[in-house]
Design a protein around this motif. Structure first.
Motif, PDB file in Angstrom:
ATOM      1  N   LEU A  54       2.137   1.692  -3.377  1.00  0.00           N
ATOM      2  CA  LEU A  54       0.483   1.996  -4.218  1.00  0.00           C
ATOM      3  C   LEU A  54       0.628   3.608  -3.919  1.00  0.00           C
ATOM      4  CD1 LEU A  54      -0.874   1.123  -5.940  1.00  0.00           C
ATOM      5  CD2 LEU A  54      -2.982   0.563  -3.985  1.00  0.00           C
ATOM      6  N   LEU A  67      -1.184  -6.197  -4.770  1.00  0.00           N
ATOM      7  CA  LEU A  67      -1.774  -4.874  -5.665  1.00  0.00           C
ATOM      8  C   LEU A  67      -0.959  -5.372  -6.605  1.00  0.00           C
ATOM      9  CD1 LEU A  67      -1.889  -2.797  -2.009  1.00  0.00           C
ATOM     10  CD2 LEU A  67      -3.885  -4.383  -3.557  1.00  0.00           C
ATOM     11  N   TYR A 108      -2.879 -11.529   1.179  1.00  0.00           N
ATOM     12  CA  TYR A 108      -3.069 -11.147   0.788  1.00  0.00           C
ATOM     13  C   TYR A 108      -2.966 -10.064  -0.979  1.00  0.00           C
ATOM     14  CZ  TYR A 108      -4.228  -5.132   1.189  1.00  0.00           C
ATOM     15  OH  TYR A 108      -4.284  -4.677   0.986  1.00  0.00           O
ATOM     16  N   GLY A 124       1.134  -1.242  -0.007  1.00  0.00           N
ATOM     17  CA  GLY A 124       0.139   0.270  -0.039  1.00  0.00           C
ATOM     18  C   GLY A 124       0.871   1.050  -0.068  1.00  0.00           C
TER      19      GLY A 124
END
Lengths: 369, 369, 369, 369
Positions: free
Chosen positions: D25, D86, D83, D22
């Motif tokens: 990102l 991404l 998870y 994250g």
């Protein structure tokens, strides 16, 4: 592999976007090594030897200024279309969207508009014309059918307009040696079929239906336009349930409960069923169904266009019974087509049936069920 | 009207409360003028001429101190039972709950405990013994079956214990001329049947299953006890799906996701199905099912005890095929009993079948499917 | 115990049925020994000393042929009313439904129709007139308000018509020394308040709202009539969300998604919220809310009529701030009434406030917020 | 822009995967021109000047053979982590996962294992140690805290183990001049907070709660392991509701209703609330919440590590009140930290508070609430 179907489309809406992008996506999956059985969402990998990616778009007609004149691969992405952009490249199709018939042009079959349409269909060498204009234009559905017949092109009518059910039109297609497939496609996984499955289950198990409702809403043009036409669609859905012997006195169906723009091309349906079991004690079912509305159409269109093309290639005319199960209103109504007739029709298309004269057999199927 | 079934029950749980109260409720509805077709939650108003209110409880066995020694109409309302008190009067039954077999008594069929049970069954003139103790007591299920056989009483086994599936026990019942119905009742409207209907629909329509889960929870003793036994039940449910040809690799079933006391005898199930349609675009279904758990059993028990009683009255022995559709584990497995055999069995029970020797025909049905 | 409120009602719909039956039900609960704290669904057992069962219906007006001329206890059960018949006896009220004002009568305040209304209100000794005609009749709301003022009767306006928000009418009530409560009641547990709570939670926790929708449907007259008026109601609900600082660009509200007759007076709402948390990963909330629609109104009306009556009994005029939290559109808008002002107003009504001159204080509250 | 936080992590599970990916990102979004306000799922773009992408992972400890010895960017993707990957590149971190403490090593703070840990923390120049091993290892939580303190590294304890609540440990961190943040993070949008919001709404509006349940299930290791620890978690959640004054007698919470592997790192919660409004008529709410479980943690961890780092950079020690709202169990319990104290703490971290001696002010906040 079979030759690609040369396909003409009347109406360049979300359904065509789904069909166009999906066929390319499947083509890539196969190129990347997927077996036909692994293709997601496909019931019949081949019909008459034709795969789900064997589509060549050779002509397209629409009246919307965002679409007319554009290359088809661009037109399918133009507003108000809002089917998602799938993760696949869209090479130049070479097919440009031509202006569709106006109502005035449709009314005069010897006039220049209609003649131009016939001519375009002929020059495109289309095998099948897919009619999928917005619902409610009976004049358009008929005009495109007559033009296709004149050009020797098979027709698939996705809409509830009366085309395949018209004895006059069907007779003309039979005489002309051209297949005619319709009317009104049944969704791949529609609200009605889910609702019927659950109500049927209650009935089969001996529970008593107390009440039920079904609400549908979404964000594409169908839902924007449907509120006005909701009543007729509601009645036709209730009729469909009643025909299965279900008591619909406490069943309510709202075909378009709302237009929710951000849902885009998704359709959401809410079902509720209240019933009674032993000693009248209650059972209740609540269900939410969410689908990509135009994929729900394209998943069925892919079968209909393959059935139409395979019929034409085998010299069959009129209505092919193979199409029955994915249509809402086949020419003689569903009971006219037995499961055996449907399977026999598929075998004909696949070239595995044993009767020598396919054409006559197909006509018989259509007329005798 | 047929003579009432003289029914003995082993285990006085919620299922018996539902059966007992429900039969009285239906009796009152009929007395107040309801036609048999109007009775809610009933699939077959009559089996072998017997209606859903033709039940006389003549013997009852349980080991719980809240129940033993009580009149049956009181025992069905004693904790931990928590089936709702229906809106119907409960007149004195005249049937007092006797102490059930202990494991030690069950082990010695010539001992006083077992002999007393046989004697009680005989003196009660019971036609059918309904076995519905908590799941997991194989020794009890067998003992009650052997006692019933000795007393000439037909047996219905509601539990997953192996009784009708035991070749030894079934052979003994056939030799003894006594019907034996089991094993493990299918719920009237169970989670599994709803789950299967929806998964089957996806498959039939050609959509691809991505994943699915099913969670069940409730507030009766089954859910309090089930967490430990959850794994075997989970596997048996997955097997049932797999046997229908469904790919269960991404299907998860939680038979008892939780014990929620305030739900009482309600069962709630949550289903989720994720799939793929055309071009792999997603479809999703979320469903909540809420039922009165013991009504869900009683709605099926009412058929099983009528099938057992009608079989006995007609001198049939062994397994009646008519029971197949409302059992989870019929003796030879479901595929052994064709729809035709089931219907023929019902006709035998109704006295509308044409073969002279019902007894032999029934045995044949059981052995040949 | 306080003296019962002498209540006149304009419009005898489901709300009045709920209020009438509910007050009797609570009366019986209290008679059977329930403490005020045990009464279900009641936030304030007493307002100005008045309990929730302290209602005496002394006058009623309606224009529907099924209701005019009937005793009120019968009229509340007449179609199209479909609030459930609660489990409580309905003794003769002695209050007969009089013909309501026509639009022509309303237009001429010196004409016989209007004079008769004023006279009836006077002779009934009503303390409060509850206005709850169907939404959309501004002329009626005004006329009943003027008639009540002339008769010295406090007014509660349940509808969105502009009455308490009209500076002219409010000024006249203040001059006349009569309380005026309105406009538009907030539901006891409405869809909007639930929607706002969840959207507010997302915002407070720092998640990003992607999209949301809210659909409402039901089976009473409101839902039959609402489709046409849906657009204004939709906009007013969106405005309410926007005023709280929520971005409503991807929020859609369908106030009446459908009329489902068998739902009777139930309202069902479906909410969906899609958001983004850390790294933009999705969160989703789906909610179904089911309420008894008119109980949802009556649970708030009971506070408004007690506030109106207590204000009148204490000689207060104009708008009592105590009413603010259960109204959608108080005269000056919500921000004009601080929590402190609301609590002070309740204390005034309860006689526990310390300012000597209640009348002026109340007027100040209304004008200064 | 602030200097990146030099972060050490104990436990390389899904939470770290979410945090790691994250942060990258968000870094890319900002590089591509997104403003801080546009970042999805972020409540506070900056704390003490530190943005959500200002993370440098400088040390990592784990005991799982799939992770030890791997580069951190690979270890976060190793099973059983699940998870999602991404859509962002994962450049080489330069941080290799070192073997975590064993229980034996943890017990001997002068032994080689513990000394090595202190040494590694020192050499990494870490500012903050994030402790997020699986729940239940009190010995590990304490050992990592003592090691961090010795190395002068601030600690964030994500788990329910008692660390910041330990008076002994907290006093040592204060004496050592090191910040200590914990215990047990509150989810970004957790089931509890949604449940509380709805139950609170009912209560505030004056409706009566009849019953409620909450079921949570998912597919990550927490759900695989939780069934055993479910009872303590259930009780702690019920206590939390009870502390808000809610009657929990008919409220049931199932923290882990099931392990559904294909849900991966998603958590699904089902809530039901049954209540009573006016006249005891029912209201019901059904809610489904679906979240990315580890994003739900990372969305809060990002605040805690920034608070810890900013505190350390400003020379503050002990517990920073700013962390209170995103913790389940702050040292003195929630009521000890007023909203004003929380805001003041944030201002201290941002350097906008006016008291000269931040260190003392912070200690005061912690001890006096």
């Amino acid at each position: 592999m079979a030759e690609k179907i040369r396909l003409a489309v009347a109406g360049v809406g979300n359904n065509i976007s789904a069909l166009y992008q999906g066929a390319l996506l499947y083509e890539r999956m196969i190129a990347e090594g997927a077996s036909e059985k692994e293709l997601p969402g496909i019931k019949r990998p081949r019909i008459g030897g034709i795969t789900v990616s064997d589509l060549a778009f050779v002509a397209a007609f629409d009246v919307h200024p965002n679409k007319v004149g554009k290359q088809l691969q661009d037109a399918i992405l133009a507003e108000p279309n809002n089917y998602p952009r799938l993760d696949v490249g869209l090479p130049t199709s070479g097919c440009r969207v031509a202006p569709g018939l106006t109502e005035a042009e449709a009314a005069d079959r010897s006039g220049p508009g209609f003649r131009r349409l016939v001519d375009q269909l002929r020059r495109s060498n289309a095998e099948v014309l897919l009619y999928s204009l917005p619902t409610g234009l009976q004049w358009a559905a008929e005009a495109y059918a007559w033009a296709a017949l004149e050009a020797g092109v098979a027709v698939v009518n996705c809409t509830p307009e009366v085309v395949a059910r018209s004895p006059e039109i069907m007779a003309a297609f039979r005489r002309g040696g051209v297949p005619l497939v319709g009317d009104d496609l049944a969704s791949h996984l529609g609200t009605s079929v889910v609702h019927r499955a659950l109500l049927g289950l209650l009935s089969e198990r001996g529970l008593t239906l107390s009440s039920s409702y079904q609400l549908n809403f979404g964000g594409n043009e169908d839902f924007r336009n449907l509120r006005d036409r909701g009543d007729s669609k509601r009645q036709s859905k209730l009729n469909a349930l009643a025909q299965e012997g279900l008591d619909t006195s406490n069943v309510e169906i709202i075909p378009s409960a709302g237009y929710v723009p951000h849902l885009m091309d998704h359709k959401v349906a809410m079902l509720n069923i209240e019933g009674m079991g032993w000693a009248g004690t209650p059972v209740s079912i609540d269900l939410k169904l969410k689908v990509q509305d135009s994929s729900n159409a394209a998943g069925v269109i892919i079968d209909l266009v393959r059935i139409a093309a395979a019929s034409r290639r085998r010299g069959l005319s009129g209505f092919p019974a193979a199409a029955t199960r994915v249509l809402k209103s086949p020419p003689e109504g569903h009971p006219a087509y037995s499961e055996a007739a449907v399977q026999e029709s598929f075998r004909q298309l696949d070239g595995t049936a044993f009767n020598g004269d396919g054409s006559r057999a197909l006509a018989d199927t259509a007329s005798h069920g």
